[in-house]
Design a protein around this motif. Sequence first.
Motif, PDB file in Angstrom:
ATOM      1  N   ARG A  92      38.420  39.987  40.310  1.00 35.63           N
ATOM      2  CA  ARG A  92      38.684  38.548  40.194  1.00 35.63           C
ATOM      3  C   ARG A  92      38.019  38.024  38.925  1.00 35.63           C
ATOM      4  NH1 ARG A  92      38.635  39.545  45.523  1.00 35.63           N
ATOM      5  NH2 ARG A  92      40.216  38.543  46.781  1.00 35.63           N
ATOM      6  N   TYR A  93      38.792  37.291  38.166  1.00 33.23           N
ATOM      7  CA  TYR A  93      38.310  36.754  36.893  1.00 33.23           C
ATOM      8  C   TYR A  93      38.383  35.241  36.923  1.00 33.23           C
ATOM      9  CZ  TYR A  93      38.371  35.547  31.927  1.00 33.23           C
ATOM     10  OH  TYR A  93      38.122  34.987  30.709  1.00 33.23           O
TER      11      TYR A  93
ATOM     12  N   LEU B  40      33.600  37.841  35.856  1.00 30.31           N
ATOM     13  CA  LEU B  40      34.513  38.726  36.558  1.00 30.31           C
ATOM     14  C   LEU B  40      33.739  39.455  37.656  1.00 30.31           C
ATOM     15  CD1 LEU B  40      37.321  40.781  35.217  1.00 30.31           C
ATOM     16  CD2 LEU B  40      35.508  42.065  36.359  1.00 30.31           C
TER      17      LEU B  40
ATOM     18  N   ARG C  84      41.206  47.837  33.622  1.00 24.49           N
ATOM     19  CA  ARG C  84      41.645  46.651  34.364  1.00 24.49           C
ATOM     20  C   ARG C  84      40.977  45.381  33.855  1.00 24.49           C
ATOM     21  NH1 ARG C  84      41.861  47.334  40.460  1.00 24.49           N
ATOM     22  NH2 ARG C  84      42.680  45.229  40.215  1.00 24.49           N
TER      23      ARG C  84
ATOM     24  N   GLU D  62      42.795  44.540  30.578  1.00 26.39           N
ATOM     25  CA  GLU D  62      44.132  43.988  30.829  1.00 26.39           C
ATOM     26  C   GLU D  62      44.069  42.555  31.336  1.00 26.39           C
ATOM     27  OE1 GLU D  62      45.709  46.836  33.579  1.00 26.39           O
ATOM     28  OE2 GLU D  62      46.324  48.216  31.987  1.00 26.39           O
ATOM     29  N   ARG D  63      43.046  42.248  32.101  1.00 29.58           N
ATOM     30  CA  ARG D  63      42.927  40.909  32.684  1.00 29.58           C
ATOM     31  C   ARG D  63      42.334  39.893  31.712  1.00 29.58           C
ATOM     32  NH1 ARG D  63      43.546  38.627  37.895  1.00 29.58           N
ATOM     33  NH2 ARG D  63      43.109  36.442  37.495  1.00 29.58           N
ATOM     34  N   CYS D  64      41.314  40.308  30.972  1.00 30.13           N
ATOM     35  CA  CYS D  64      40.566  39.358  30.138  1.00 30.13           C
ATOM     36  C   CYS D  64      40.990  39.346  28.676  1.00 30.13           C
ATOM     37  CB  CYS D  64      39.068  39.677  30.216  1.00 30.13           C
ATOM     38  SG  CYS D  64      38.402  39.537  31.868  1.00 30.13           S
TER      39      CYS D  64
ATOM     40  N   PRO E  43      44.368  40.632  27.238  1.00 27.84           N
ATOM     41  CA  PRO E  43      45.654  41.327  27.232  1.00 27.84           C
ATOM     42  C   PRO E  43      46.205  41.605  25.833  1.00 27.84           C
ATOM     43  CG  PRO E  43      45.909  39.071  28.016  1.00 27.84           C
ATOM     44  CD  PRO E  43      44.447  39.330  27.885  1.00 27.84           C
TER      45      PRO E  43
END
Length: 134
Positions: A64-65, A72, A102, A105-107, A109
Amino acid sequence: MRLVLTCRLGGPEHSLATTVTLRRALKASLARVEVDGLDEVDVHLTLGGAVTSAEGHGGVHHLRYSATRRRLTVNVVVPASEVARSTPAGALAPYLDTMSRRIAERCAPGDADAVTRALAGACREALDTVPGSG
């Protein structure tokens, strides 16, 4: 970036000293990595063991970010069977690689490959300093 690492050890066979060494090494290595929009990574690590094996639950979960908090959180679970085949640090390495990918990719991209390399490299560097990791 700042690391908060909490550990849950699944049995008495795990060395608390190894866990402390791992925490210190990861904090020092990840402190040198900068990711835009991310100041803190809170990792809850579970190493399966004789009491709680964590079989069937292995992996990187509940990432979860919060962009507003620049934080995160993530759970990393290493089953006892994987720890038994290696060392805790050796079994943890592929999970930290997955976590790094991951997070990137989330923080980040737009620059996920470079951020993944930086995070994974810092994690591998830290694991190399843990006794019995080789």
